[in-house]
Structures are given as C-alpha cells and as structure tokens.
Write a protein that holds these residues in place. Structure first.
Motif, PDB file in Angstrom:
ATOM      1  N   PHE A  15       0.664  -1.319   0.053  1.00  0.00           N
ATOM      2  CA  PHE A  15      -0.012  -0.108  -0.012  1.00  0.00           C
ATOM      3  C   PHE A  15       0.818   1.215   0.005  1.00  0.00           C
ATOM      4  CE2 PHE A  15      -2.790  -3.183   1.538  1.00  0.00           C
ATOM      5  CZ  PHE A  15      -3.912  -2.976   1.075  1.00  0.00           C
ATOM      6  N   SER A  60     -12.676  -0.563   2.108  1.00  0.00           N
ATOM      7  CA  SER A  60     -13.523  -1.519   1.205  1.00  0.00           C
ATOM      8  C   SER A  60     -14.864  -0.660   0.935  1.00  0.00           C
ATOM      9  CB  SER A  60     -14.054  -2.489   2.157  1.00  0.00           C
ATOM     10  OG  SER A  60     -12.768  -3.363   2.645  1.00  0.00           O
ATOM     11  N   THR A  62     -17.740   0.862  -1.032  1.00  0.00           N
ATOM     12  CA  THR A  62     -18.032   0.363  -2.528  1.00  0.00           C
ATOM     13  C   THR A  62     -19.708   0.853  -2.285  1.00  0.00           C
ATOM     14  OG1 THR A  62     -18.318  -1.443  -4.216  1.00  0.00           O
ATOM     15  CG2 THR A  62     -18.937  -2.151  -1.901  1.00  0.00           C
ATOM     16  N   GLY A  95     -10.599  -6.896  -6.678  1.00  0.00           N
ATOM     17  CA  GLY A  95     -10.866  -6.118  -5.533  1.00  0.00           C
ATOM     18  C   GLY A  95     -12.435  -5.645  -5.515  1.00  0.00           C
ATOM     19  N   CYS A  96     -13.290  -6.783  -5.157  1.00  0.00           N
ATOM     20  CA  CYS A  96     -14.626  -6.914  -5.462  1.00  0.00           C
ATOM     21  C   CYS A  96     -15.346  -6.191  -4.104  1.00  0.00           C
ATOM     22  CB  CYS A  96     -15.091  -8.089  -5.715  1.00  0.00           C
ATOM     23  SG  CYS A  96     -15.013  -9.442  -4.622  1.00  0.00           S
ATOM     24  N   SER A  97     -14.675  -6.085  -3.089  1.00  0.00           N
ATOM     25  CA  SER A  97     -15.134  -5.775  -1.755  1.00  0.00           C
ATOM     26  C   SER A  97     -16.534  -6.779  -1.382  1.00  0.00           C
ATOM     27  CB  SER A  97     -15.638  -4.395  -1.685  1.00  0.00           C
ATOM     28  OG  SER A  97     -15.861  -3.829  -0.331  1.00  0.00           O
ATOM     29  N   GLU A 101     -19.972  -4.442  -6.951  1.00  0.00           N
ATOM     30  CA  GLU A 101     -19.755  -4.419  -8.269  1.00  0.00           C
ATOM     31  C   GLU A 101     -20.057  -5.348  -9.278  1.00  0.00           C
ATOM     32  OE1 GLU A 101     -15.682  -2.148  -9.646  1.00  0.00           O
ATOM     33  OE2 GLU A 101     -15.303  -4.206  -9.570  1.00  0.00           O
ATOM     34  N   LEU A 125      -9.046  -9.255  -1.181  1.00  0.00           N
ATOM     35  CA  LEU A 125      -7.824  -9.510  -0.392  1.00  0.00           C
ATOM     36  C   LEU A 125      -8.560  -9.987   1.012  1.00  0.00           C
ATOM     37  CD1 LEU A 125      -4.776  -9.250   0.065  1.00  0.00           C
ATOM     38  CD2 LEU A 125      -5.287  -6.826   0.892  1.00  0.00           C
ATOM     39  N   ASN A 129     -14.777  -9.240   3.551  1.00  0.00           N
ATOM     40  CA  ASN A 129     -15.334  -8.874   2.464  1.00  0.00           C
ATOM     41  C   ASN A 129     -16.194  -9.819   1.655  1.00  0.00           C
ATOM     42  OD1 ASN A 129     -14.810  -6.309   3.035  1.00  0.00           O
ATOM     43  ND2 ASN A 129     -13.043  -6.138   1.366  1.00  0.00           N
ATOM     44  N   VAL A 174      -8.915   0.416  -6.617  1.00  0.00           N
ATOM     45  CA  VAL A 174      -8.012  -0.617  -6.002  1.00  0.00           C
ATOM     46  C   VAL A 174      -6.737  -0.159  -6.096  1.00  0.00           C
ATOM     47  CG1 VAL A 174      -7.184  -2.757  -5.608  1.00  0.00           C
ATOM     48  CG2 VAL A 174      -9.596  -2.382  -6.549  1.00  0.00           C
ATOM     49  N   TYR A 177      -4.798   3.117  -3.988  1.00  0.00           N
ATOM     50  CA  TYR A 177      -4.078   3.038  -2.473  1.00  0.00           C
ATOM     51  C   TYR A 177      -2.803   2.216  -2.663  1.00  0.00           C
ATOM     52  CZ  TYR A 177      -8.811   3.988  -1.394  1.00  0.00           C
ATOM     53  OH  TYR A 177      -9.925   4.763  -1.370  1.00  0.00           O
TER      54      TYR A 177
HETATM   55  C1  SAM Z   1     -12.381   0.642  -2.457  1.00  0.00           C
HETATM   56  S1  SAM Z   1     -12.669  -0.998  -2.603  1.00  0.00           S
HETATM   57  C2  SAM Z   1     -13.294  -0.834  -4.226  1.00  0.00           C
HETATM   58  C3  SAM Z   1     -14.478  -2.075  -4.605  1.00  0.00           C
HETATM   59  C4  SAM Z   1     -14.981  -1.979  -6.020  1.00  0.00           C
HETATM   60  N1  SAM Z   1     -13.878  -2.424  -6.877  1.00  0.00           N
HETATM   61  C5  SAM Z   1     -15.626  -0.489  -6.164  1.00  0.00           C
HETATM   62  O1  SAM Z   1     -14.852   0.141  -6.947  1.00  0.00           O
HETATM   63  O2  SAM Z   1     -16.644  -0.306  -5.687  1.00  0.00           O
HETATM   64  C6  SAM Z   1     -10.922  -1.680  -2.881  1.00  0.00           C
HETATM   65  C7  SAM Z   1     -11.141  -3.110  -2.427  1.00  0.00           C
HETATM   66  O3  SAM Z   1      -9.797  -3.732  -3.138  1.00  0.00           O
HETATM   67  C8  SAM Z   1      -9.262  -4.695  -2.157  1.00  0.00           C
HETATM   68  N2  SAM Z   1      -7.995  -4.965  -2.210  1.00  0.00           N
HETATM   69  C9  SAM Z   1      -6.850  -3.952  -1.706  1.00  0.00           C
HETATM   70  N3  SAM Z   1      -5.930  -4.519  -1.795  1.00  0.00           N
HETATM   71  C10 SAM Z   1      -5.850  -5.607  -2.654  1.00  0.00           C
HETATM   72  C11 SAM Z   1      -4.749  -6.739  -3.091  1.00  0.00           C
HETATM   73  N4  SAM Z   1      -3.665  -6.461  -2.989  1.00  0.00           N
HETATM   74  N5  SAM Z   1      -5.596  -7.693  -3.537  1.00  0.00           N
HETATM   75  C12 SAM Z   1      -6.898  -7.957  -3.621  1.00  0.00           C
HETATM   76  N6  SAM Z   1      -7.768  -7.098  -3.243  1.00  0.00           N
HETATM   77  C13 SAM Z   1      -7.434  -5.850  -2.694  1.00  0.00           C
HETATM   78  C14 SAM Z   1      -9.778  -4.213  -0.570  1.00  0.00           C
HETATM   79  O4  SAM Z   1     -10.043  -5.268   0.142  1.00  0.00           O
HETATM   80  C15 SAM Z   1     -11.276  -3.351  -1.061  1.00  0.00           C
HETATM   81  O5  SAM Z   1     -12.323  -4.370  -0.881  1.00  0.00           O
END
Ligand code: SAM
Length: 229
Positions: A15, A60, A62, A95-97, A101, A125, A129, A174, A177
């Motif tokens: 991150f 997370s 969304t 990164g589906c939270s 989505e 991750l 979620n 995603v 961050y």
């Molecule tokens: C802000 S949410 C976005 C959710 C959805 N894609 C949206 O736009 O509404 C970011 C998501 O990415 C996931 N995430 C962050 N780093 C990740 C990684 N290295 N691998 C998989 N998921 C990750 C987080 O757990 C979180 O659920």
C-alpha cells in the motif's frame, strides 16, 4: 511495521506509504498508544480492533452501480462490443469488496438478457468482504443471479491472476491505494488475465500513462482493450 504486517495479516508494503502511515497514526491516536509496536500488541489481543485496522488499510468502500457513468459505458459501449454475435462473456471483478460491483454487473447483464451467457468471478484480499459477497444480501439480487457469481480470496499483487482468460476485467478504486511497485505488478497481473480483445475498466480516477507498454490501447475513458496476447 513488520510486526504490524504479521498481526494484521496484510501486505502493508504494497500500500502507499502515506496511506499506511496515516491509518497507523489514526489507530495509535484512537487506541492511545505511542508507536506501531504498541499498536501491534493491542491488535494481537483484540480481534475487533484487528478487523477495524484491516478495513482501514484495505479501504472497502463500495456501492451498487458505483460511478453510474461507468455502468452506462458498460451498458452502451463495452458490453455490446463483448456480447456481439451472441458471444459468451467472462468477467472478473478484481478487488470486489462486498460484491456490489459484480452484482451490479450481473443485474445489468440480466437486464440485457445476457446473464445466462456470463461467467462472473469476484476476488478480494479480505475474507470478511468475501463473506459478505457470498451472502449477496443486496436489493434486487435473486437466487438465479447469485447462482451465476463466484467469489475467491486473492491478493492481486502477489497471487497473480485467476486461471483462464477473461473478456472483461473490472479493477476500480484498488490501484489508488497501492505504492508504485505494487501498482505495476497489479497492472501486469490484470493484463495477463485478459483475453485478446478483452477489456480492462479502471476506476474513474485511475488511468494508465502508457497503455501500449502493457499491450493495451485506450478505447474509452479509463477503459482499455488488449491488443496483443
Ligand atoms: C475501495 S474498494 C473498491 C471496491 C470496488 N471495486 C468498487 O470500486 O466499488 C477496494 C477493494 O480492494 C481490495 N484490495 C486492496 N488491495 C488488494 C489486493 N492487493 N488484492 C486484492 N484485493 C485488494 C480491498 O480489500 C477492497 O475491498
């Protein structure tokens, strides 16, 4: 930070440094501790605080049909292109939270009469979620929609892409961050998952500076098509 990484179970180094520093400082203030080592001790002993810290790092947030203009783009341009000639569509929400989505996409495909031709995967991750995503307690989501979607745990940076070639990859909000190195690995993994002529849709504040370097070309705002592979 190594101890915090172990206790939280999150790859903090992937991150953005400023993002992690800010969340660590906030948690220290809230829990009234002085440094990351003391924070790690509190988190080890308190599962609730550990969950809260994990959520603060892997933001997370969304919503259903988040950024509606991107769903309009999917409906009017990207999906017609992918579904042309009765083709099947495989779509991965990376990164589906909580699944909002992917469920939004499933409902859109259902409205277009194409849900039966779709293979839909969401990955995230955080197990917490995915537990919500699997339940899919979302207005309008029926058992037949739930039956079309699948969710799995996957670190988009270190685990690589899921098997198969995907015709649509959504990876929105995603990369913002992530630190620069992790973001490059993420993009490489997303591209590796794409079928030839497959489409990658990033979030509304994310863009590739040089899509050609990834074998992609821009086809709409924040949307790219794979031209090699
Ligand atoms: C802000 S949410 C976005 C959710 C959805 N894609 C949206 O736009 O509404 C970011 C998501 O990415 C996931 N995430 C962050 N780093 C990740 C990684 N290295 N691998 C998989 N998921 C990750 C987080 O757990 C979180 O659920």
């Amino acid at each position: 930070m190594g101890e915090l990484e172990r206790v939280s179970g999150l790859p903090l180094t992937n991150f953005r440094d400023e993002h992690v520093d800010e969340q660590v400082a906030r948690a220290c203030r809230r829990l009234d501790v002085d440094d990351p080592a003391s924070l790690a001790r509190v988190l080890r002993a308190d599962a609730g605080e550990r969950r809260r810290f994990r959520r603060s790092i892997a933001i997370s947030h969304t919503a259903m049909s988040r950024d509606p203009h991107q769903f309009a783009l999917l409906e009017h341009e990207l999906l017609p292109r992918l579904l042309a000639g009765g083709a099947r569509v495989s779509a991965w929400s990376a990164g589906c939270s909580d699944g909002s989505e992917l469920y939004s996409l499933a409902l859109l495909l259902e409205r277009l009469g194409a849900l039966e031709r779709a293979l839909l995967l969401g990955s995230d991750l955080l197990e917490e979620n995915l537990a919500l995503a699997q339940v899919g307690a979302i207005d309008g989501v029926t058992d037949s929609v739930r039956a079309r979607v699948r969710f799995e745990q996957r670190d988009l940076v270190t685990d690589g892409p899921p098997p198969g070639r995907w015709r649509l990859v959504l990876c929105r909000n995603v990369a913002i961050y992530m630190g620069p190195g992790a973001r490059q690995r993420l993009y490489r993994n997303l591209v590796a998952a794409l079928a030839r002529r497959g489409v990658l849709l990033l979030g509304r504040s994310e863009r590739l500076v040089d899509p050609g370097a990834f074998g992609l070309r821009a086809i709409a705002p924040h949307a790219y098509e794979r031209v090699d592979g």
